[in-house]
Scaffold this motif. Structure first.
Motif, PDB file in Angstrom:
ATOM      1  N   PHE A   1       0.833  -1.203   0.000  1.00 13.04           N
ATOM      2  CA  PHE A   1       0.000   0.000   0.000  1.00 13.04           C
ATOM      3  C   PHE A   1       0.867   1.251   0.000  1.00 13.04           C
ATOM      4  O   PHE A   1       0.674   2.160  -0.819  1.00 13.04           O
ATOM      5  N   ILE A   2       1.841   1.304   0.908  1.00 12.06           N
ATOM      6  CA  ILE A   2       2.689   2.493   1.015  1.00 12.06           C
ATOM      7  C   ILE A   2       3.664   2.579  -0.155  1.00 12.06           C
ATOM      8  O   ILE A   2       3.934   3.675  -0.673  1.00 12.06           O
TER       9      ILE A   2
ATOM     10  N   PHE B   1      -3.355  16.377   0.048  1.00 10.12           N
ATOM     11  CA  PHE B   1      -3.616  14.958  -0.207  1.00 10.12           C
ATOM     12  C   PHE B   1      -3.821  14.320   1.157  1.00 10.12           C
ATOM     13  O   PHE B   1      -2.910  14.332   1.987  1.00 10.12           O
ATOM     14  N   VAL B   2      -4.994  13.781   1.414  1.00  7.25           N
ATOM     15  CA  VAL B   2      -5.335  13.252   2.735  1.00  7.25           C
ATOM     16  C   VAL B   2      -5.184  11.732   2.755  1.00  7.25           C
ATOM     17  O   VAL B   2      -5.830  11.017   1.993  1.00  7.25           O
ATOM     18  N   LEU B   3      -4.304  11.263   3.641  1.00  3.35           N
ATOM     19  CA  LEU B   3      -4.109   9.845   3.899  1.00  3.35           C
ATOM     20  C   LEU B   3      -4.647   9.537   5.293  1.00  3.35           C
ATOM     21  O   LEU B   3      -4.209  10.132   6.276  1.00  3.35           O
ATOM     22  N   LEU B   4      -5.601   8.626   5.371  1.00  4.06           N
ATOM     23  CA  LEU B   4      -6.174   8.232   6.648  1.00  4.06           C
ATOM     24  C   LEU B   4      -5.674   6.850   7.035  1.00  4.06           C
ATOM     25  O   LEU B   4      -5.732   5.908   6.232  1.00  4.06           O
ATOM     26  N   LEU B   5      -5.165   6.721   8.255  1.00  3.38           N
ATOM     27  CA  LEU B   5      -4.888   5.427   8.852  1.00  3.38           C
ATOM     28  C   LEU B   5      -5.991   5.193   9.870  1.00  3.38           C
ATOM     29  O   LEU B   5      -6.133   5.960  10.835  1.00  3.38           O
ATOM     30  N   THR B   6      -6.777   4.166   9.686  1.00  2.00           N
ATOM     31  CA  THR B   6      -7.980   3.988  10.482  1.00  2.00           C
ATOM     32  C   THR B   6      -8.230   2.519  10.790  1.00  2.00           C
ATOM     33  O   THR B   6      -7.740   1.631  10.072  1.00  2.00           O
TER      34      THR B   6
ATOM     35  N   VAL C   1      -6.843   5.593   1.969  1.00  4.57           N
ATOM     36  CA  VAL C   1      -7.253   5.086   3.286  1.00  4.57           C
ATOM     37  C   VAL C   1      -6.600   3.731   3.500  1.00  4.57           C
ATOM     38  O   VAL C   1      -6.716   2.837   2.654  1.00  4.57           O
ATOM     39  N   PHE C   2      -5.918   3.591   4.629  1.00  2.00           N
ATOM     40  CA  PHE C   2      -5.325   2.301   4.983  1.00  2.00           C
ATOM     41  C   PHE C   2      -5.947   1.817   6.281  1.00  2.00           C
ATOM     42  O   PHE C   2      -5.935   2.524   7.285  1.00  2.00           O
TER      43      PHE C   2
END
Length: 351
Positions: free
Chosen positions: A198-199, A285-290, A303-304
């Motif tokens: 993913f990353i 750029f919005v990256l969400l870790l949830t 989203v990860f």
């Protein structure tokens, strides 16, 4: 795989085993929990560390306050060493827990030495090296597979943070929390495997000029750690803030090309997502870790899912780390920097 960062890569991938070993080791150190965390004589628990160790100390202290209901704080070790009167008022009974991967960090060791002979002060620690100076000075929890070759902390930080949280859960006598942590042990390997591609893909496909990490509660310390990871490995300038605090002035730096990486809690999910939407409107750029995706996260650019949707934010803390560590690692490779040998840095910092 490139030869750059081979130790860092291996150590990020080995954190599930390190966490599992820390879980098993804690069974052998039950007396440490009783002697320190369950000692009602201590009016306040002070966690100290330097750099990454200070950032994980923030998470440890937050977990201690929440799960154990004890007064607990975290400070840079140099604050206790050089500004003790400003850090800890006199006439209180303190437990100081040093946090150091190597157990050799000068500031941590000197800070512990500075209070060990004082009335009303007791010292302890957590490390990855059982024969270190700190372990000889104070009784320590030891993460047996946390030892690392690379300069930057990855599996050591994950396993030490987890180990202290497990010790706190045991001290609290909370079987529900121990069950949550057992789920983390089972989940972490899958989270590492999922985070890697993913990353890697994200870094290959996107180009950022600014990096901002946001988190609250027990995740705030880890947002600072994420910020440090990418600085250490790839030499890019980053900042970290409490999620809602970012709106009070710092958000002025947001523009197209800014990565805003949010360590999304469940406790403040709605509030934090409002901040993320606002930053996206400014061009970020919005990256969400949830813990889990939902309709409320569909607006995000990426989203990860870290897993652990059925456990508390505190217990889930270490599941955020693989993606954050890989973000530093792959960004470094993309810039032709070697994560194993960051410039100007050594594994142990001495004065």
């Amino acid at each position: 795989m490139t030869t750059l960062g081979q130790h860092t890569y291996s150590e990020i991938n080995a954190q599930a085993e390190a966490i599992s070993a820390a879980w098993d080791q804690l069974e052998l150190q039950q007396d440490w929990i009783e002697r320190y965390l369950n000692n009602a004589a201590f009016e306040e628990i002070i966690f100290i560390g330097s750099g990454s160790s200070y950032y994980q100390a923030l998470t440890m202290a937050a977990t201690c306050r929440t799960w154990l209901g004890r007064s607990a704080v975290a400070y840079p070790s140099s604050d206790l060493l050089l500004f003790r009167e400003q850090t800890a008022p006199t006439h209180r009974n303190y437990l100081v827990i040093g946090v150091s991967r190597s157990g050799e960090s000068t500031e941590v060791v000197l800070a512990l030495e500075s209070v060990q002979s004082l009335a009303n002060w007791t010292i302890a620690g957590i490390t990855c090296y059982e024969d270190s100076s700190m372990a000889k000075l104070a009784e320590c929890l030891v993460s047996p597979l946390g030892k690392e070759t690379s300069t930057v902390m990855t599996k050591s930080l994950s396993s030490m943070t987890f180990m202290m949280q497990a010790a706190i859960a045991k001290a609290a006598g909370r079987n529900d929390l121990l069950e949550e942590l057992a789920k983390v042990v089972k989940q972490d390997g899958a989270t590492v495997l999922a985070a890697k591609p993913f990353i890697d893909t994200l870094v290959r496909e996107q180009s950022f000029i600014k990096y901002v990490y946001l988190g609250m509660g027990a995740l705030y310390g880890l947002s600072l750690e994420a910020c440090l990871k990418i600085k250490e490995m790839s030499y890019v300038w980053t900042e970290a803030y409490g999620t809602l605090e970012f709106r009070h002035g710092p958000k002025s730096i947001v523009e197209p090309g800014t990565l805003v990486c949010l360590l999304l809690s469940e406790q403040a999910r709605d509030y934090e997502l409002k901040v993320a939407r606002e930053m996206q409107e400014y061009g970020a750029f919005v990256l969400l870790l949830t813990a889990n995706k939902g309709e409320d996260t569909s607006f995000a650019d990426a989203v990860f899912e870290v897993g652990g949707s059925d456990i508390s934010d505190e217990a889930r803390s270490v599941l955020y780390l693989p993606a954050l560590q890989f973000l530093g690692y792959y960004t470094a490779l993309n810039r032709n920097a070697d994560p194993d040998s960051p410039r100007n840095l050594t594994q142990v910092v001495k004065i």
